[in-house]
Enzyme design. Structure first.
Site, PDB file in Angstrom:
ATOM      1  N   THR A  13       0.702  -1.162   0.058  1.00  0.00           N
ATOM      2  CA  THR A  13      -0.036  -0.086  -0.128  1.00  0.00           C
ATOM      3  C   THR A  13       1.015   1.233   0.039  1.00  0.00           C
ATOM      4  O   THR A  13       2.165   1.231   0.153  1.00  0.00           O
ATOM      5  CB  THR A  13      -0.942  -0.017   1.331  1.00  0.00           C
ATOM      6  OG1 THR A  13      -0.075   0.243   2.415  1.00  0.00           O
ATOM      7  CG2 THR A  13      -1.711  -1.126   1.342  1.00  0.00           C
ATOM      8  N   SER A  14       0.316   2.510  -0.449  1.00  0.00           N
ATOM      9  CA  SER A  14       1.249   3.679  -0.309  1.00  0.00           C
ATOM     10  C   SER A  14       0.895   4.222   0.937  1.00  0.00           C
ATOM     11  O   SER A  14       0.032   3.823   2.054  1.00  0.00           O
ATOM     12  CB  SER A  14       0.870   4.593  -1.260  1.00  0.00           C
ATOM     13  OG  SER A  14       1.088   3.950  -2.370  1.00  0.00           O
ATOM     14  N   GLN A  15       1.739   4.979   1.576  1.00  0.00           N
ATOM     15  CA  GLN A  15       1.494   5.816   2.996  1.00  0.00           C
ATOM     16  C   GLN A  15       0.115   6.521   2.877  1.00  0.00           C
ATOM     17  O   GLN A  15      -0.332   7.252   2.124  1.00  0.00           O
ATOM     18  CB  GLN A  15       2.843   6.903   3.228  1.00  0.00           C
ATOM     19  CG  GLN A  15       2.598   7.492   4.546  1.00  0.00           C
ATOM     20  CD  GLN A  15       3.919   8.313   4.541  1.00  0.00           C
ATOM     21  OE1 GLN A  15       4.435   8.826   3.460  1.00  0.00           O
ATOM     22  NE2 GLN A  15       4.237   8.993   5.844  1.00  0.00           N
TER      23      GLN A  15
END
Length: 299
Positions: free
Chosen positions: A15-17
């Site tokens: 996932t991204s931040q």
């Protein structure tokens, strides 16, 4: 927690931040009823958020080239009851013609370029939020917000994140093991000159991102670059003769000094321009066949 979640190691995926996701969604400015294409499905979380934003009358298509990652994203979205989101296991370089045109397109991997299909499948006035690789083969990105004009895309850089590398058919291949070994062997052989690079005089104040700004500016000036993390090889031509190894501490020169001389000239130009960050860039993207000259004061 405001942290990325690694979901796969081989091939890498995550996932991204969350704060980065929020910033990208805000830049994308999704509206109810929009049709959205996402390049890079990951866990499916971002596609699920997009599905919520477009509402029941909207549609989200997300693409991933990795079969296992696409299958898991599909199962996550099914579990979350995201009925307006479809996961496609495919190479995204050609976009998704059956579902085009799109109101919005977003990439979630470090893409080497903006592929023609993406522009062609985006409606005029539509928004493309693209994670454009700043340096070939590197994860440092120019996070750009581009608007589709009649014949080109225009916008600006609004963030400088890092992303997983794009692995489609036309993605930039990392250095082969033999090429990498050749470069590293040159370093092991010694014989390099180690001048005090201009930036080494203030290196204790130099953030890694500022050194990337210098390397990026050098590529704008015509130098070619190979990434061997955490360093970069800059070359003045296509061969290995006349090259510089750029590190946070300084620079190592191999062969003739033409690459070093060119780098010093470009560094002085960069400083005279006010040491601009990559985030100060405005960007226009035109078809390769267009008779378009570099803008005044640009590249």
């Amino acid at each position: 927690a405001d942290e990325a979640l690694v979901s796969h190691l081989n091939p890498p995926s995550s996932t991204s931040q969350p704060s980065l996701v929020a910033g990208m969604l805000e830049a994308l400015n999704v509206e109810r009823g929009n049709r959205v294409l996402e390049i890079g499905a990951g866990t499916g979380w971002n596609a699920g958020l997009l599905g919520h934003l477009v509402g029941p009358k909207g549609r989200v298509d997300t693409m991933d080239i990795q079969s296992r990652i696409a299958a898991l994203a599909r199962s996550h979205l099914k579990f979350a009851k995201a009925r307006n989101v479809t996961v496609h296991r495919a190479d995204a370089t050609g976009g998704l013609p059956p579902q085009a045109p799109f109101d919005r397109i977003v990439t979630t991997v470090a893409v080497p370029e903006i592929f023609p299909a993406w522009r062609d499948q985006l409606k005029v006035g539509g928004i493309l939020v693209a994670t454009l690789a700043a340096i070939p083969g590197d994860c440092y990105c120019l996070l750009t917000r581009l608007i589709r004009r009649k014949d080109h895309l225009a916008g600006h850089v609004f963030m400088l994140p890092g992303f997983m590398l794009f692995t489609g058919h036309h993605g930039v291949e990392p250095l082969s093991k033999s090429e990498r070994d050749r470069l590293l062997e040159r370093r092991r052989e010694g014989g390099s000159n180690r001048p005090a690079a201009p930036w080494s005089l203030w290196r204790k104040y130099l953030h890694q991102h500022r050194l990337v700004d210098i390397v990026f500016f050098a590529t704008l000036g015509g130098m070619s670059c190979h990434t061997i993390r955490p360093n970069w090889w800059l070359l003045s031509g296509s061969g290995l003769e006349g090259s510089c190894l750029i590190t946070l501490e300084g620079c190592e020169i191999f062969g003739p000094a033409d690459a070093w001389d060119r780098l010093c000239d470009l560094y002085r130009e960069w400083v005279n321009l006010g040491a601009p960050s990559r985030q100060r860039c405005k960007i226009e993207i035109w078809p390769a066949a267009a008779d378009k000259r570099a803008p005044r004061g640009g590249w």
